[in-house]
Design a protein around this motif. Sequence first.
Motif, PDB file in Angstrom:
ATOM      1  N   GLY A  44       0.914  -1.524  -0.322  1.00  0.00           N
ATOM      2  CA  GLY A  44      -0.025  -0.096  -0.254  1.00  0.00           C
ATOM      3  C   GLY A  44       0.835   1.443   0.419  1.00  0.00           C
ATOM      4  O   GLY A  44       0.557   1.863  -0.731  1.00  0.00           O
ATOM      5  N   GLU A  45       2.437   1.205   0.544  1.00  0.00           N
ATOM      6  CA  GLU A  45       2.753   2.472   0.752  1.00  0.00           C
ATOM      7  C   GLU A  45       3.441   2.609  -0.729  1.00  0.00           C
ATOM      8  O   GLU A  45       3.426   3.455  -1.179  1.00  0.00           O
ATOM      9  N   ALA A  63       6.133   9.299  -6.145  1.00  0.00           N
ATOM     10  CA  ALA A  63       7.287   9.987  -5.166  1.00  0.00           C
ATOM     11  C   ALA A  63       7.985   8.612  -4.302  1.00  0.00           C
ATOM     12  O   ALA A  63       7.911   7.870  -5.205  1.00  0.00           O
ATOM     13  N   ARG A  64       9.678   9.905  -3.943  1.00  0.00           N
ATOM     14  CA  ARG A  64      11.029   9.229  -4.267  1.00  0.00           C
ATOM     15  C   ARG A  64      11.130   9.566  -2.807  1.00  0.00           C
ATOM     16  O   ARG A  64      10.362  10.515  -2.235  1.00  0.00           O
ATOM     17  N   GLU A  65      11.204   8.699  -1.712  1.00  0.00           N
ATOM     18  CA  GLU A  65      12.171   8.650  -0.081  1.00  0.00           C
ATOM     19  C   GLU A  65      10.746   9.404  -0.007  1.00  0.00           C
ATOM     20  O   GLU A  65       9.793   8.678  -0.283  1.00  0.00           O
ATOM     21  N   GLY A  66      11.195  10.145   1.145  1.00  0.00           N
ATOM     22  CA  GLY A  66      10.127  10.673   2.188  1.00  0.00           C
ATOM     23  C   GLY A  66       8.960   9.778   3.309  1.00  0.00           C
ATOM     24  O   GLY A  66       9.711   8.570   3.145  1.00  0.00           O
ATOM     25  N   SER A  67       8.300  10.254   3.509  1.00  0.00           N
ATOM     26  CA  SER A  67       7.563   9.315   4.246  1.00  0.00           C
ATOM     27  C   SER A  67       6.355   9.280   3.874  1.00  0.00           C
ATOM     28  O   SER A  67       6.079  10.796   3.166  1.00  0.00           O
ATOM     29  N   VAL A  68       5.094   8.530   3.862  1.00  0.00           N
ATOM     30  CA  VAL A  68       4.228   8.174   3.831  1.00  0.00           C
ATOM     31  C   VAL A  68       2.906   7.415   4.860  1.00  0.00           C
ATOM     32  O   VAL A  68       3.415   6.933   6.057  1.00  0.00           O
ATOM     33  N   THR A 122      -1.144  10.393   3.253  1.00  0.00           N
ATOM     34  CA  THR A 122      -0.331  11.917   2.933  1.00  0.00           C
ATOM     35  C   THR A 122       0.834  11.325   2.851  1.00  0.00           C
ATOM     36  O   THR A 122       1.830  10.577   3.265  1.00  0.00           O
ATOM     37  N   TRP A 123       1.800  12.106   1.724  1.00  0.00           N
ATOM     38  CA  TRP A 123       3.281  12.160   1.282  1.00  0.00           C
ATOM     39  C   TRP A 123       3.904  13.344   2.518  1.00  0.00           C
ATOM     40  O   TRP A 123       3.319  14.221   2.215  1.00  0.00           O
ATOM     41  N   SER A 171      -4.122  -0.576  -2.253  1.00  0.00           N
ATOM     42  CA  SER A 171      -3.980  -0.366  -3.567  1.00  0.00           C
ATOM     43  C   SER A 171      -4.894  -1.117  -4.913  1.00  0.00           C
ATOM     44  O   SER A 171      -4.328  -1.281  -5.535  1.00  0.00           O
ATOM     45  N   ALA A 172      -6.320  -1.753  -3.905  1.00  0.00           N
ATOM     46  CA  ALA A 172      -7.010  -2.199  -4.952  1.00  0.00           C
ATOM     47  C   ALA A 172      -7.168  -0.613  -5.651  1.00  0.00           C
ATOM     48  O   ALA A 172      -8.370  -0.723  -7.271  1.00  0.00           O
ATOM     49  N   ILE A 173      -7.060   0.894  -4.824  1.00  0.00           N
ATOM     50  CA  ILE A 173      -7.790   2.145  -6.336  1.00  0.00           C
ATOM     51  C   ILE A 173      -6.733   1.893  -7.336  1.00  0.00           C
ATOM     52  O   ILE A 173      -6.844   1.796  -8.551  1.00  0.00           O
ATOM     53  N   VAL A 174      -5.141   1.784  -7.167  1.00  0.00           N
ATOM     54  CA  VAL A 174      -4.158   1.987  -8.218  1.00  0.00           C
ATOM     55  C   VAL A 174      -4.659   0.247  -9.354  1.00  0.00           C
ATOM     56  O   VAL A 174      -4.403   0.982 -10.413  1.00  0.00           O
TER      57      VAL A 174
END
Length: 439
Positions: free
Chosen positions: A79-80, A89-94, A243-244, A279-282
Motif C-alpha cells: 500500500g505504501e 514520490a520517492r524518499e520521504g514518508s507515507v 499523506t506524503w 492498492s485496490a484503487i491502483v
Amino acid sequence: MSSRQGQLFSASLMEQIKSRFHYVDHDVDGRARLFFDNAGGSFRLKAATDVFAGIDALPDCPERIHERALYLQDIQTRGEDDVRRILNAREGSVYLSLTASAAMFEMVRAVMENVPGTNAVTTILEHPSSFDAMKLYCERTGKCLRVAPSNAETGGVDVDAIVSLIDDDTALLSVMYASNISGAKLDIASIVERARARKPDLFIIVDAVQHAPHAVIDLQKTPVDGINFAPYKFFGCRGSGVTWLSPRLAELPHHRLDAKEKGAWELGSPAPAQFAVVSAIVDYVAWIGAQFSDADDRRECYVQGMQRIEEHERALLSLLLNGVGEQRGLRAMKGVQVFWDHDDLTRRDLIAGISFDGLDPTAAVRAYEARGVIVYERIATSLYSGRMLESFRLNGAVRVSPLHCHEPSDIAKFLAVTEEVASTSRVECELPESAVHSY
C-alpha cells in the motif's frame, strides 16, 4: 493523446467500468438514481469495499512475527508503494491518518512552528482544513497570513496572484490542486516553479483531495513538501487520509513515538485494510491503463489509466455544457446560469456550478432529488462554502459532479431533469404572488 474536448471510453469498456462500482445507476433500495455529488464523496469500487472488509476482519496485529502478521505487513508495504506510485514520490514518508483534514493540520503545524519567517501564503479557495490551519498557526506563531484572491471568471486562482505574495520571509505556501467549488485546476507546476524561484527553500504543501481522482499527479515534476488525498473520494473507503511528506518536512518536530525514526508520522498500530484499499484503487486504474498500453510497469499503467479517466471526464464535461444529441446542454438552457464557464476544458475537473432563475440552490437540490438526481447546494451560510462563494460574490450555487463511471446517457438524463427543474422554476417565478401563495 490529450484532446481539448476529451475522448469517451468505448461502450464495451464503459459497461465493464460501471460493473466495478456499487450503486452507479440505483441506490441501496433499488431505486433508479443519478448520483452527481462525487466531489463530496465518490462511488465505491466493489474491490475496495471487499478487500477492506476481508482484511479488517482479521484479529491479528501486524506488529508481530507470526505468519498472518507478516502477511499484514506485506499488505502495508504494498500500500505504501502504491501511494508512491499514485504520486510518483520517492524518499520521504507515507502517513495514513484518520482523515486528510487531520493530516493537513499536522503538516501546517510542523512547518509554522519550526520554520522561520514572518508570513505564510494561501488562497481564498482553500478547503477549511487548510485555510483554518493556516489561520490558526499564523495566529499562534505571530505570522501574517497572506491570501491570494480568486478569479471569478475561471473559478480558480491566478499564478501571479499567489507568487506575488511570496518573499524571503514566507515560511509556508499552502495551495490546493483544484477547487471543489468550481472544479478549476490551479497551475501547480507553474506555482511551484515560480514560488521556488522567488524563495528556493520555501516549504510548499498541496491539498490534492479534490484533484487526485481525476488526473495524474507527478511529484517529480511538481516537487512539493507535502501532499494529501482522501481514498473515500478516490473510489475507496472512508476512514483514512493519505499523506506524503518530503524528508525535510517529515523530520520537522511532530507528534512521534520517541523510539521511531525521525521521519515517522504514524502513531499507533497501522490499519492494513486501509493500505489494501489504496492498492485496490491502483489495481483498478492500472487495469484501465492496460486496455490502452502494453506497459509492464505498474506506475506507467496507472498513469495511462488516469490519463484515460481524465479524457473521458473532459468529454463528459463537454457534453454537460454543450448537450447530448438533441438534448441541449447547460449553456443553452433558458433559466439556467453556468458559473466559472470558459472554453479551456483542460483547466477544469468534472464539476459544474449552476443556478436557476427564481429558485435558490437548496430548493433546486430538493427538486433534483424528487426526480432521482443527487447534487449539492453550495450556500453562503455553509462553513465549507461561504468564504469561497463570497470571493466570487455569489450567495450560492448548485454543484454538479459526475464521475468517470458515468456515460453520455447519464449526462442526457441529468440535462433533461435540469431542463424540467428550470421550466418549473420559471413558471413559479412568472406567477403573480397571489397565485404562488394559493398553492
